[in-house]
Design a protein around this motif. Structure first.
Motif, PDB file in Angstrom:
ATOM      1  N   VAL B  46       0.815  -1.299  -0.170  1.00 22.26           N
ATOM      2  CA  VAL B  46      -0.200   0.006   0.112  1.00 22.26           C
ATOM      3  C   VAL B  46       0.797   1.325   0.024  1.00 22.26           C
ATOM      4  O   VAL B  46       0.756   2.135  -0.671  1.00 22.26           O
ATOM      5  CB  VAL B  46      -0.740   0.132   1.303  1.00 22.26           C
ATOM      6  CG1 VAL B  46      -1.721   1.339   1.269  1.00 22.26           C
ATOM      7  CG2 VAL B  46      -1.877  -1.359   0.950  1.00 22.26           C
ATOM      8  N   LYS B  47       1.829   1.243   0.919  1.00 20.42           N
ATOM      9  CA  LYS B  47       2.954   2.364   0.592  1.00 20.42           C
ATOM     10  C   LYS B  47       3.513   2.667  -0.612  1.00 20.42           C
ATOM     11  O   LYS B  47       3.462   3.705  -1.184  1.00 20.42           O
ATOM     12  CB  LYS B  47       4.130   2.026   1.620  1.00 20.42           C
ATOM     13  CG  LYS B  47       3.868   2.414   3.276  1.00 20.42           C
ATOM     14  CD  LYS B  47       5.333   2.524   3.859  1.00 20.42           C
ATOM     15  CE  LYS B  47       5.010   2.867   5.323  1.00 20.42           C
ATOM     16  NZ  LYS B  47       6.270   2.005   5.920  1.00 20.42           N
ATOM     17  N   ALA B  57      -8.923  14.515   2.154  1.00 23.61           N
ATOM     18  CA  ALA B  57      -7.856  14.968   2.425  1.00 23.61           C
ATOM     19  C   ALA B  57      -6.650  14.428   1.740  1.00 23.61           C
ATOM     20  O   ALA B  57      -5.506  15.240   1.539  1.00 23.61           O
ATOM     21  CB  ALA B  57      -7.567  14.887   4.042  1.00 23.61           C
ATOM     22  N   GLY B  58      -6.435  13.571   1.170  1.00 25.52           N
ATOM     23  CA  GLY B  58      -5.428  13.092   0.413  1.00 25.52           C
ATOM     24  C   GLY B  58      -4.330  12.606   1.102  1.00 25.52           C
ATOM     25  O   GLY B  58      -3.195  12.474   0.566  1.00 25.52           O
ATOM     26  N   PHE B  59      -4.460  12.029   2.300  1.00 25.56           N
ATOM     27  CA  PHE B  59      -3.394  11.784   3.217  1.00 25.56           C
ATOM     28  C   PHE B  59      -2.646  10.290   2.554  1.00 25.56           C
ATOM     29  O   PHE B  59      -3.529   9.374   2.420  1.00 25.56           O
ATOM     30  CB  PHE B  59      -3.588  11.785   4.516  1.00 25.56           C
ATOM     31  CG  PHE B  59      -2.553  11.467   5.661  1.00 25.56           C
ATOM     32  CD1 PHE B  59      -1.538  12.682   5.787  1.00 25.56           C
ATOM     33  CD2 PHE B  59      -1.896  10.207   5.871  1.00 25.56           C
ATOM     34  CE1 PHE B  59      -0.582  12.329   6.772  1.00 25.56           C
ATOM     35  CE2 PHE B  59      -0.968  10.194   6.635  1.00 25.56           C
ATOM     36  CZ  PHE B  59      -0.028  11.150   7.305  1.00 25.56           C
ATOM     37  N   PRO B  60      -1.512  10.111   2.567  1.00 28.34           N
ATOM     38  CA  PRO B  60      -1.063   8.862   2.105  1.00 28.34           C
ATOM     39  C   PRO B  60      -1.399   7.751   2.984  1.00 28.34           C
ATOM     40  O   PRO B  60      -1.222   7.599   4.073  1.00 28.34           O
ATOM     41  CB  PRO B  60       0.339   8.885   2.146  1.00 28.34           C
ATOM     42  CG  PRO B  60       0.923  10.579   1.930  1.00 28.34           C
ATOM     43  CD  PRO B  60      -0.270  11.105   2.733  1.00 28.34           C
ATOM     44  N   THR B  61      -2.142   6.823   2.502  1.00 27.54           N
ATOM     45  CA  THR B  61      -2.780   5.672   3.228  1.00 27.54           C
ATOM     46  C   THR B  61      -1.683   4.665   3.849  1.00 27.54           C
ATOM     47  O   THR B  61      -1.847   4.265   5.052  1.00 27.54           O
ATOM     48  CB  THR B  61      -3.564   4.724   2.303  1.00 27.54           C
ATOM     49  OG1 THR B  61      -4.568   5.641   1.558  1.00 27.54           O
ATOM     50  CG2 THR B  61      -4.267   3.795   2.964  1.00 27.54           C
ATOM     51  N   GLY B  62      -0.638   4.519   3.099  1.00 25.92           N
ATOM     52  CA  GLY B  62       0.490   3.514   3.460  1.00 25.92           C
ATOM     53  C   GLY B  62       1.117   4.026   4.905  1.00 25.92           C
ATOM     54  O   GLY B  62       1.141   3.442   5.760  1.00 25.92           O
ATOM     55  N   MET B  63       1.179   5.397   4.851  1.00 20.50           N
ATOM     56  CA  MET B  63       1.804   6.149   5.784  1.00 20.50           C
ATOM     57  C   MET B  63       0.859   6.076   7.012  1.00 20.50           C
ATOM     58  O   MET B  63       1.513   5.829   8.272  1.00 20.50           O
ATOM     59  CB  MET B  63       2.061   7.647   5.454  1.00 20.50           C
ATOM     60  CG  MET B  63       3.178   8.237   6.464  1.00 20.50           C
ATOM     61  SD  MET B  63       3.538   9.840   6.086  1.00 20.50           S
ATOM     62  CE  MET B  63       4.075  10.066   4.373  1.00 20.50           C
TER      63      MET B  63
END
Ligand SMILES: Cc1cc2nc3c(=O)[nH]c(=O)nc-3n(C[C@H](O)[C@H](O)[C@H](O)COP(=O)(O)O)c2cc1C
Ligand code: SF4
Ligand code: FES
Lengths: 176, 452
Positions: B46-47, B57-63
């Motif tokens: 996923v990262k 918000a578009g925040f990186p999911t893997g993070m």
């Protein structure tokens, strides 16, 4: 004294078991939906007190939740609660005309109930149906791509119905 | 035709049922993850995919997933945000209604990656008919052995539940959602602590949007690197766009990130152009909380480059001349629309939905609604316009949750780009008394005749 019928009570118990032990308060909103459906489409203080007892929480914890969420009615409503979406995407597609048409046909303004207790007209915010606007919700049903003619047909159909009855029924929650 | 990852099998008859979904390769990601991968390996994919949260918000999911605390003996939760109440957004509803098993599969694969043994789908109360559809899909997944104890004979167990809300936009904000799921009012929490540390029942929790969780399925199936090849730059993969307003073909479209906005708006594969072939006036491309742009600035950036449907391109120009991809709730306005009426409508929405915890938001949204109401109804004063800018500025950044910003931005952007239209309402109050004041003569024409 209000109390759920046996089926609803069993369902309520099943819903409570979906949350960890000691966290039965999580079931409050689902159970308030059941209560509103079973006790005439609104939540009286008596109904809320009953739900508090069922969940073993304080009545105030039920009141403060019931008064926060727009789907819970704290006063009686018509048998058919007509909720027309008024937010921008629906407005761009003529929702104001739909509200005006309903208002004329029913002889009531927004927020009012017809004298016979059949219809309440309400406007609500975006219901996630903006691509099929204008739209309204009655009970759990969405009616989309509305025109005044379509509204007239719906009114005919609703005259013999009670939308509260179909709103939340046992078949919305799975058996486990 | 762009690549379809989520809606690939949309046209297949009976795809909402387990049998058909399974025959189309459904639940392969669960088999792959549980049989061939470790939870951390799934997080790693996923990262690599570059997937960013699709809720707005578009925040990186893997993070986000890698922040999840893992204290021993404490349960972890995955909660799916299916509250979908951002005006203009109806993509999650579409996905859940048409292919419910995709969300169920994504929930299982994601829960496995996070080590969650209980997961909830929090769905807005008004989508009650969808509760039934999801519950049926969940039942089928239990029967097939993809949910419950020892999934596919492994050590891993998961229970999945649907939880309805009861009408409150604010419950889409993740901490308000958690409060609501605990049976309380939807008041957002102060952060930190973030849900990754103390979320549901004070346990480590990940909250993700429906579409984000669904996207985990193709990511695990094809591998993160392959997924990242789709799209442009940091906008990887595909995105569901729910298109509405004055276009010929409203609906939900899966696009590859980076599709030119002009193609999206005018090609028959997507929106099909503007209703009645009228002129395009403005667009709100990412749900009501993102800045509105006039047609010219929407199609081309201030530097004259063609805009693309991606996080970066839509945001090009910042708040001066750009907007945001947000939730993908795409609202197109034709020449008949009045921007003042639209802005008043949004202000009313945010006022109605403010939870009331912070005074700048509670009071400010009400005040903005009132001022916009009087402007739209021909009762405004010239200094009301700057007053609105001032109120918006005072709300922005001064609240517990981003609803305050979301209420302020649309007002500020409307005045920034359409100030003359606001002034017209003050100068010619009798001409705006009819609610449809621009229906016969668009403001662009009036402007030439009266103001210039
Ligand atoms: C007022 C407000 C409303 C929101 N509504 C939603 C919503 O309906 N659905 C959603 O997925 N996220 C919504 N969000 C964003 C969530 O707080 C959160 O960022 C999101 O669920 C995270 O999931 P993602 O990373 O997969 O996008 C909202 C945020 C705010 C501030
Ligand atoms: S910004 Fe508004 S909605 Fe968010 S917590 Fe404060 S009062 Fe509530
Ligand atoms: S604006 Fe009416 S359903 Fe979205």
């Amino acid at each position: 004294m209000v109390s759920f019928n046996d089926d609803t009570l069993a369902l309520a118990q099943r819903i409570i078991r979906r949350y960890p032990e000691g966290k039965q308060k999580s079931a409050l909103i689902p159970i308030l939906h059941l209560a509103q459906a079973e006790f005439g489409g609104w939540l009286s203080v008596e109904t809320m007190d009953y739900v508090a007892g069922l969940l073993q929480i304080k009545p105030i914890e039920v009141y403060e939740v019931a008064s926060f969420y727009s789907m819970f009615n704290l006063t009686p409503k018509g048998k058919c609660l007509i909720e027309v979406c008024r937010t921008v995407p629906c407005w761009l597609k003529g929702s104001e005309d739909i509200v005006a048409h309903l208002s004329k046909r029913l002889g009531i303004k927004e927020g009012e109930t017809t004298k016979d207790g059949m219809f309440t007209l309400k406007t609500v915010e975006c219901l996630g149906s903006c691509g099929t606007a204008p739209m309204l919700q009655c009970g759990h049903e969405y009616h989309e791509d509305l025109t005044p003619e379509k509204v007239d047909l719906l009114l005919e159909k609703w005259k013999s119905e009670d939308s509260r009855k179909v709103y939340v029924s046992n078949d919305f929650f799975r058996e486990n | 035709m762009g690549k379809k990852l989520l809606l690939e099998h949309l046209g297949v008859e009976g795809i909402h049922t387990y049998e058909v979904y399974r025959r189309q390769g459904g639940y392969r990601s669960v088999e792959k993850a549980i049989r061939e991968m470790s939870p951390d390996a799934v997080v790693e994919e996923v990262k690599k995919s570059g997937l960013r949260g699709r809720g707005g918000a578009g925040f990186p999911t893997g993070m986000k997933w890698s922040f999840l605390a893992k204290p021993p003996g404490v349960p972890r939760y995955l909660v799916c945000n299916a509250d979908e109440s951002e005006p203009g957004t109806f993509k999650d509803r579409y996905l859940m209604e048409k292919i419910p098993h995709l969300l169920v599969e994504g929930m299982i694969t994601s829960s496995f990656a996070l080590g969650a043994n209980s997961a909830y789908i929090y769905i807005r109360g008004e989508y009650f008919y969808l509760v039934k559809i999801l519950e049926k899909a969940i039942d089928e997944a239990y029967a097939a052995g993809f949910l419950g104890k020892n999934i596919l004979g492994s050590e891993y167990s998961l229970d999945l539940y649907v939880h309805p809300g009861a009408g409150a936009y604010i419950c889409g904000e993740e901490t308000a959602l958690l409060e609501s799921l605990e049976g309380k009012r939807g008041n957002p929490r102060m952060k930190p602590p973030f849900p990754a540390i103390a979320g549901l029942y004070a346990s480590p929790t990940v909250v993700n949007n429906v579409e984000t969780i669904a996207a985990v399925v193709p990511i695990v199936n094809m591998g993160g690197e392959e997924y990242a090849k789709i799209g442009v730059g940091k906008s990887t993969g595909t995105k569901l766009i729910s298109a509405g307003g004055n276009i010929k073909r409203p609906g939900v479209y899966e696009i590859e990130m980076g599709l030119p906005v002009e193609e999206f708006l005018f090609s028959d594969e997507y929106c099909g152009g503007i209703e009645k072939d009228l002129e395009l006036k403005a667009v709100v491309p990412g749900g009501s909380s993102v800045p509105i742009l006039p047609a010219g600035l929407f199609l081309k950036t201030a530097a004259g480059e063609a805009r693309l449907m991606s996080y970066e391109s839509l945001a090009d120009g910042g708040f001066v001349s750009g907007t945001m991809l947000g939730s993908g709730g795409f609202i197109a306005y034709d020449q008949r629309a009045c921007i003042v009426r639209s802005t008043w409508n949004y202000a009313r929405f945010y006022h109605h939905e403010s939870c009331g915890q912070c005074s700048p938001c509670r009071e400010g949204t009400g005040w903005m609604e009132k001022v916009l109401h009087r402007l739209e109804h021909g009762e405004g004063r010239m200094h009301d316009i700057d007053l609105l800018v001032d109120i918006a500025r005072k709300i922005e950044g001064n609240t517990i949750c981003p609803l305050g910003d979301a209420a302020a931005w649309p007002v500020a952007a409307a005045i920034r780009h359409f100030r003359e239209e606001f002034e017209y309402h003050v100068k010619f109050p009798e001409r705006v008394k009819d609610p449809k004041h621009f229906h016969h003569t668009p403001f662009s024409k009036i402007r030439q005749a009266h103001l210039v």
